[in-house]
Design a protein around this motif. Structure first.
Motif, PDB file in Angstrom:
ATOM      1  N   SER A 170      -5.194  -3.680   6.876  1.00  0.00           N
ATOM      2  CA  SER A 170      -3.960  -4.360   7.303  1.00  0.00           C
ATOM      3  C   SER A 170      -3.322  -3.620   8.476  1.00  0.00           C
ATOM      4  O   SER A 170      -2.816  -4.252   9.421  1.00  0.00           O
ATOM      5  CB  SER A 170      -2.986  -4.501   6.130  1.00  0.00           C
ATOM      6  OG  SER A 170      -2.915  -3.313   5.382  1.00  0.00           O
ATOM      7  N   ASP A 172       0.462   5.913   0.947  1.00  0.00           N
ATOM      8  CA  ASP A 172      -0.501   5.601  -0.124  1.00  0.00           C
ATOM      9  C   ASP A 172      -0.554   6.788  -1.083  1.00  0.00           C
ATOM     10  O   ASP A 172      -0.551   7.944  -0.663  1.00  0.00           O
ATOM     11  CB  ASP A 172      -1.891   5.309   0.445  1.00  0.00           C
ATOM     12  CG  ASP A 172      -2.739   4.490  -0.517  1.00  0.00           C
ATOM     13  OD1 ASP A 172      -3.122   3.349  -0.159  1.00  0.00           O
ATOM     14  OD2 ASP A 172      -3.020   4.974  -1.652  1.00  0.00           O
ATOM     15  N   ASP A 223       1.995  -3.633  -0.088  1.00  0.00           N
ATOM     16  CA  ASP A 223       0.637  -3.931  -0.574  1.00  0.00           C
ATOM     17  C   ASP A 223       0.107  -2.733  -1.372  1.00  0.00           C
ATOM     18  O   ASP A 223      -1.027  -2.315  -1.205  1.00  0.00           O
ATOM     19  CB  ASP A 223      -0.263  -4.246   0.634  1.00  0.00           C
ATOM     20  CG  ASP A 223      -1.612  -4.802   0.218  1.00  0.00           C
ATOM     21  OD1 ASP A 223      -1.801  -5.128  -0.969  1.00  0.00           O
ATOM     22  OD2 ASP A 223      -2.500  -4.894   1.087  1.00  0.00           O
TER      23      ASP A 223
HETATM   24  C1  SAM Z   1      -4.608  -3.390  -2.376  1.00  0.00           C
HETATM   25  S1  SAM Z   1      -4.799  -1.798  -1.774  1.00  0.00           S
HETATM   26  C2  SAM Z   1      -4.150  -1.868  -0.143  1.00  0.00           C
HETATM   27  C3  SAM Z   1      -4.978  -2.730   0.750  1.00  0.00           C
HETATM   28  C4  SAM Z   1      -4.723  -2.546   2.221  1.00  0.00           C
HETATM   29  N1  SAM Z   1      -3.357  -2.802   2.623  1.00  0.00           N
HETATM   30  C5  SAM Z   1      -5.680  -3.428   3.015  1.00  0.00           C
HETATM   31  O1  SAM Z   1      -5.403  -3.712   4.134  1.00  0.00           O
HETATM   32  O2  SAM Z   1      -6.714  -3.811   2.523  1.00  0.00           O
HETATM   33  C6  SAM Z   1      -3.582  -0.960  -2.659  1.00  0.00           C
HETATM   34  C7  SAM Z   1      -3.363   0.506  -2.282  1.00  0.00           C
HETATM   35  O3  SAM Z   1      -2.096   0.896  -2.819  1.00  0.00           O
HETATM   36  C8  SAM Z   1      -2.180   2.225  -3.250  1.00  0.00           C
HETATM   37  N2  SAM Z   1      -1.122   2.412  -4.254  1.00  0.00           N
HETATM   38  C9  SAM Z   1      -1.110   1.985  -5.546  1.00  0.00           C
HETATM   39  N3  SAM Z   1       0.039   2.327  -6.151  1.00  0.00           N
HETATM   40  C10 SAM Z   1       0.788   2.977  -5.214  1.00  0.00           C
HETATM   41  C11 SAM Z   1       2.071   3.571  -5.236  1.00  0.00           C
HETATM   42  N4  SAM Z   1       2.822   3.573  -6.350  1.00  0.00           N
HETATM   43  N5  SAM Z   1       2.538   4.151  -4.098  1.00  0.00           N
HETATM   44  C12 SAM Z   1       1.784   4.153  -2.967  1.00  0.00           C
HETATM   45  N6  SAM Z   1       0.545   3.602  -2.899  1.00  0.00           N
HETATM   46  C13 SAM Z   1       0.050   3.024  -4.003  1.00  0.00           C
HETATM   47  C14 SAM Z   1      -3.594   2.379  -3.778  1.00  0.00           C
HETATM   48  O4  SAM Z   1      -3.986   3.735  -3.746  1.00  0.00           O
HETATM   49  C15 SAM Z   1      -4.394   1.490  -2.821  1.00  0.00           C
HETATM   50  O5  SAM Z   1      -4.943   2.240  -1.772  1.00  0.00           O
END
Ligand code: SAM
Length: 199
Positions: A68, A85, A130
């Motif tokens: 993204s 992240d 996200d």
């Molecule tokens: C769906 S993926 C993101 C996809 C990315 N934006 C893309 O372009 O494909 C979700 C991400 O959020 C992170 N994540 C999950 N919980 C989180 C939190 N509480 N704070 C920050 N990051 C988090 C995960 O480690 C993961 O890398």
């Protein structure tokens, strides 16, 4: 210039991001079966691209393979993105790759959105949420980004996989504290939702 044209011109960067070893699942550009561009999400890719075009400072929660962030930088190579992240296994090396190609425009912060979002000193003109796709988590992030922009009382936000936070979106829509100026819900697999909100 439209999203697909820009993406195809820069497909070498998409391929470079795949060289980072690690857990592989779906992303903004791939459906999770293999590392190939997926147009099942074209409409949501386009809205992210379009909204990044006119932004200057973006805050993104949830980076993973930085797809993204890549879409936003294709739209606007001058954009500054703060990327948060909780897991830096892929997100740090992938944002390093984007920084090499896009003039160090990304500030990567490793941490939980719960702890990070209330420590940021800036106002952002676009938020991309996200991270963890749970209503409770997105709600917590939403209230924190309202605080971040409290002086201008206005936010532009894209909620990814927004049905996971449908309760929050309904609460925002039904609460007269919030005035929704613009709402865009692209027709897409794993859809996102753009809201422009005055509060
Ligand atoms: C769906 S993926 C993101 C996809 C990315 N934006 C893309 O372009 O494909 C979700 C991400 O959020 C992170 N994540 C999950 N919980 C989180 C939190 N509480 N704070 C920050 N990051 C988090 C995960 O480690 C993961 O890398």
């Amino acid at each position: 210039m439209d999203f697909l044209k820009k993406f195809n011109e820069n497909i070498h960067i998409f391929n470079e991001l795949n060289k980072v070893e690690g857990y592989k699942c779906g992303s903004y550009l791939c459906d999770g079966t293999n590392y190939e561009y997926s147009d099942l999400m074209l409409e949501k890719q386009k809205i992210l691209f379009q909204k990044a075009k006119t932004a200057e400072n973006v805050l993104e929660v949830g980076v993973y393979r930085a797809h993204s962030a890549f879409i936003m930088l294709l739209a606007n190579p001058d954009l500054k993105i703060t990327c948060v992240d909780i897991d830096d296994t892929l997100s740090k090396p992938c944002t390093d790759i984007l920084n090499k190609h896009f003039n160090n425009n990304i500030l990567f912060i490793k941490g939980d959105s719960k702890d990070i979002l209330n420590k940021l000193p800036k106002i952002y003109d676009l938020f991309h949420l996200d991270g963890e796709h749970l209503n409770e988590t997105v709600e917590n992030e939403f209230f924190k980004i309202l605080q971040l922009n409290k002086n201008q009382k206005f936010i532009n936000v894209i909620f990814d996989d927004w049905l996971c936070a449908e309760k929050l979106i309904n609460d925002i829509s039904n609460n007269e504290k919030y005035e929704i100026i613009e709402r865009i819900e692209p027709k897409s697999e794993w859809g996102n939702l753009f809201l422009s909100i005055k509060y």
